[in-house]
Design an enzyme around this catalytic site. Structure first.
Site, PDB file in Angstrom:
ATOM      1  N   GLU A 299       4.515   1.409  -5.811  1.00 17.88           N
ATOM      2  CA  GLU A 299       3.298   0.709  -5.336  1.00 17.88           C
ATOM      3  C   GLU A 299       3.678  -0.568  -4.569  1.00 17.88           C
ATOM      4  OE1 GLU A 299      -0.215   0.925  -7.658  1.00 17.88           O
ATOM      5  OE2 GLU A 299       0.459   2.730  -8.690  1.00 17.88           O
TER       6      GLU A 299
HETATM    7  C1  LIG Z   1       9.299   7.166 -10.151  1.00 17.69           C
HETATM    8  C2  LIG Z   1       8.558   6.982  -8.863  1.00 17.69           C
HETATM    9  C3  LIG Z   1       7.208   7.274  -8.805  1.00 17.69           C
HETATM   10  C4  LIG Z   1       6.511   7.136  -7.609  1.00 17.69           C
HETATM   11  N1  LIG Z   1       5.189   7.515  -7.550  1.00 17.69           N
HETATM   12  C5  LIG Z   1       4.575   7.570  -6.331  1.00 17.69           C
HETATM   13  C6  LIG Z   1       3.262   8.151  -6.196  1.00 17.69           C
HETATM   14  O1  LIG Z   1       2.636   8.590  -7.169  1.00 17.69           O
HETATM   15  N2  LIG Z   1       2.730   8.238  -4.954  1.00 17.69           N
HETATM   16  C7  LIG Z   1       3.368   7.779  -3.837  1.00 17.69           C
HETATM   17  O2  LIG Z   1       2.828   7.896  -2.748  1.00 17.69           O
HETATM   18  N3  LIG Z   1       4.610   7.229  -3.942  1.00 17.69           N
HETATM   19  C8  LIG Z   1       5.232   7.113  -5.137  1.00 17.69           C
HETATM   20  N4  LIG Z   1       6.489   6.572  -5.253  1.00 17.69           N
HETATM   21  C9  LIG Z   1       7.175   6.097  -4.037  1.00 17.69           C
HETATM   22  C10 LIG Z   1       7.346   4.599  -3.987  1.00 17.69           C
HETATM   23  O3  LIG Z   1       6.119   3.971  -3.780  1.00 17.69           O
HETATM   24  C11 LIG Z   1       8.399   4.292  -2.906  1.00 17.69           C
HETATM   25  O4  LIG Z   1       9.651   4.724  -3.407  1.00 17.69           O
HETATM   26  C12 LIG Z   1       8.428   2.834  -2.541  1.00 17.69           C
HETATM   27  O5  LIG Z   1       7.262   2.466  -1.866  1.00 17.69           O
HETATM   28  C13 LIG Z   1       9.662   2.489  -1.673  1.00 17.69           C
HETATM   29  O6  LIG Z   1       9.784   3.360  -0.603  1.00 17.69           O
HETATM   30  P1  LIG Z   1      11.202   4.065  -0.311  1.00 17.69           P
HETATM   31  O7  LIG Z   1      11.678   4.675  -1.573  1.00 17.69           O
HETATM   32  O8  LIG Z   1      11.055   4.937   0.860  1.00 17.69           O
HETATM   33  O9  LIG Z   1      12.170   2.859   0.013  1.00 17.69           O
HETATM   34  P2  LIG Z   1      12.412   2.220   1.469  1.00 17.69           P
HETATM   35  O10 LIG Z   1      11.101   1.956   2.106  1.00 17.69           O
HETATM   36  O11 LIG Z   1      13.410   3.050   2.184  1.00 17.69           O
HETATM   37  O12 LIG Z   1      13.085   0.835   1.059  1.00 17.69           O
HETATM   38  C14 LIG Z   1      14.456   0.696   0.769  1.00 17.69           C
HETATM   39  C15 LIG Z   1      14.738  -0.792   0.580  1.00 17.69           C
HETATM   40  O13 LIG Z   1      14.462  -1.505   1.790  1.00 17.69           O
HETATM   41  C16 LIG Z   1      13.519  -2.548   1.545  1.00 17.69           C
HETATM   42  N5  LIG Z   1      12.653  -2.720   2.702  1.00 17.69           N
HETATM   43  C17 LIG Z   1      12.007  -1.762   3.416  1.00 17.69           C
HETATM   44  N6  LIG Z   1      11.269  -2.318   4.394  1.00 17.69           N
HETATM   45  C18 LIG Z   1      11.464  -3.665   4.308  1.00 17.69           C
HETATM   46  C19 LIG Z   1      10.992  -4.797   5.062  1.00 17.69           C
HETATM   47  N7  LIG Z   1      10.124  -4.655   6.066  1.00 17.69           N
HETATM   48  N8  LIG Z   1      11.403  -6.029   4.680  1.00 17.69           N
HETATM   49  C20 LIG Z   1      12.257  -6.183   3.641  1.00 17.69           C
HETATM   50  N9  LIG Z   1      12.750  -5.164   2.899  1.00 17.69           N
HETATM   51  C21 LIG Z   1      12.355  -3.922   3.232  1.00 17.69           C
HETATM   52  C22 LIG Z   1      12.752  -2.088   0.319  1.00 17.69           C
HETATM   53  O14 LIG Z   1      12.128  -3.193  -0.348  1.00 17.69           O
HETATM   54  C23 LIG Z   1      13.850  -1.436  -0.497  1.00 17.69           C
HETATM   55  O15 LIG Z   1      14.569  -2.420  -1.195  1.00 17.69           O
HETATM   56  C24 LIG Z   1       7.185   6.648  -6.463  1.00 17.69           C
HETATM   57  C25 LIG Z   1       8.546   6.336  -6.535  1.00 17.69           C
HETATM   58  C26 LIG Z   1       9.225   6.516  -7.701  1.00 17.69           C
HETATM   59  C27 LIG Z   1      10.720   6.208  -7.721  1.00 17.69           C
END
Ligand SMILES: Cc1cc2nc3c(=O)[nH]c(=O)nc-3n(C[C@H](O)[C@H](O)[C@H](O)COP(=O)(O)OP(=O)(O)OC[C@H]3O[C@@H](n4cnc5c(N)ncnc54)[C@H](O)[C@@H]3O)c2cc1C
Length: 380
Positions: free
Chosen positions: A363
């Site tokens: 989230e």
């Molecule tokens: C157990 C689990 C349950 C989940 N449940 C749901 C769900 O029910 N529905 C749903 O839709 N999603 C869900 N998610 C997804 C979750 O919301 C995402 O994993 C999260 O938003 C991060 O996205 P990403 O994994 O693609 O990381 P990325 O976006 O690839 O980020 C990687 C890193 O880069 C950083 N980063 C990225 N952009 C920036 C920026 N502009 N400035 C600074 N830092 C940045 C991030 O903070 C992070 O540290 C879930 C994830 C997990 C692990």
């Protein structure tokens, strides 16, 4: 300023505490190990009224305020954060989104059953290449007149296998960017909708997380939430409230670990005295207690903002950012207080430490919360 909870709020908190201790505590280690959450337990959470806490009684909910919901989240999370994320997604993301923006028909068809826990919901925004950058939706919902054709993959979906109703965000018109995104209600069993693999996770292992595959799924137009192009706004508004629930989850994880550490430190002896008599341990407890209380005030403030119809984008982000940091730090220190026993499953703190990490990721990661907060303070 009034820091007192009403009698009703205190009763709700006590009921959640009792439920967590009698229903969630037994089997929590096994559920974590096996990565499962039995349907009977899910049904009991529905019967206890946890699945549609803020939904109006007109649609089968309890009509409670956000603060009561947050108190419940805190108590459930002290014992089992896998249970509380199921509650959080169903309440804050699915039920709230449908009640606030859904049509009367959608509410009658889905919300009543979701609020009672008869069925549960999932919120599907993230994709392999669209996490923090949620505007990069690759899933498409092509307008075919009376229906949309949905194609693509969603990742990391909480309640992925156990849900019956999925709110799916998808791109309809790429030229319009985020204004060309829609939110659609997809039902389990629709042709072309497949469940992908289950994730093998570090924490909240009892909660099922799956990828979802959509292959030419026909979704009727009446299943769109809001006007054409409202999907991205829908997702952002819904997540803004969802963060308050996750902040409460983080708070509960921290408080649960603290309570266990405090008790243990009063029982375990080293050098002829209970370890809480060593200042190094007593100071850890002092830090934990202070930081948890600070997190609690932020979480309750965000909930009160929502209840008072004030803007809660910033207060929710601040609550999540801080409470998740406190959850991480407190659980690591709790393991330390337990010494070797902290490293094994039967004392619960290692699980709480593993569970805490997700509150800094889903989230909106902590970095994304800082973007929301900095935009708020700089008025951008
Ligand atoms: C157990 C689990 C349950 C989940 N449940 C749901 C769900 O029910 N529905 C749903 O839709 N999603 C869900 N998610 C997804 C979750 O919301 C995402 O994993 C999260 O938003 C991060 O996205 P990403 O994994 O693609 O990381 P990325 O976006 O690839 O980020 C990687 C890193 O880069 C950083 N980063 C990225 N952009 C920036 C920026 N502009 N400035 C600074 N830092 C940045 C991030 O903070 C992070 O540290 C879930 C994830 C997990 C692990």
């Amino acid at each position: 300023m009034n820091f007192e909870l009403t009698e009703e709020q205190q009763m709700i908190r006590q009921a959640a505490r009792d439920f967590a201790n009698t229903e969630l505590l037994p089997g929590v280690i096994e559920r974590d190990e096996k990565q499962e959450f039995p349907k009977e337990l899910l049904n009991k959470m529905g019967q206890a009224g946890f699945m549609g806490m803020m939904v109006s009684p007109e649609y089968g909910g309890s009509g409670l305020d956000t603060l009561s919901y947050v108190l419940t989240m805190e108590e459930l999370s002290k014992i089992d954060a896998s249970a509380s994320v199921i509650v959080s997604v169903n309440n804050s993301l699915v039920c709230w989104g449908l009640e606030t923006f859904g049509t009367e028909e959608q509410k009658k068809k889905y919300l009543t059953r979701l609020a009672s826990g008869e069925i549960i919901g999932a919120f599907c925004l993230s994709e392999p290449e669209a996490g923090s950058d949620a505007t990069s939706q690759k899933t498409t919902a092509i307008d075919k007149g009376d229906h949309y054709v949905l194609n693509g993959t969603k990742n990391w979906i909480t309640n992925g296998a156990s849900a019956d109703v999925y709110l799916v965000i998808a791109q309809t018109d790429r030229e319009k960017g985020h204004k060309g995104i829609n939110a659609l209600i997809v039902e389990k069993g629709m042709e072309g909708f497949e469940l992908g693999p289950k994730e093998n996770k570090l924490g909240i292992r009892g909660s099922d997380t799956h990828s979802l595959l959509f292959n030419d799924v026909k979704v009727p137009k009446e299943n769109r939430i809001g006007e054409d192009g409202f999907g991205f706004k829908f997702a952002m508004k819904t997540l803004s409230g969802g963060r308050i629930g996750i902040a409460a989850q983080a708070l509960g994880i921290a408080a649960g670990a603290y309570e266990l550490a405090k008790k243990y430190s009063q029982e375990r002896k080293a050098f002829g005295t209970e370890i809480c008599n060593h200042q190094a341990i007593a100071f850890k407890l002092a830090d934990m207690h202070t930081e948890i209380q600070a997190a609690r005030l932020l979480v309750y403030q965000a909930a009160c903002d929502k209840d008072a119809n004030r803007n809660y984008d910033m207060s929710g982000a601040m609550a999540k950012l801080y409470a998740s940091k406190v959850a991480m730090e407190t659980t690591v220190e709790a393991v330390q207080v337990f010494g070797g026993n902290g490293f094994v499953k039967e004392y619960h703190v290692e699980r709480l430490m593993r569970d805490a990490k997700i509150t800094q990721i889903y989230e909106g990661t902590s970095e994304i919360q800082k973007i929301v907060i900095s935009r708020g303070i700089l008025d951008r």
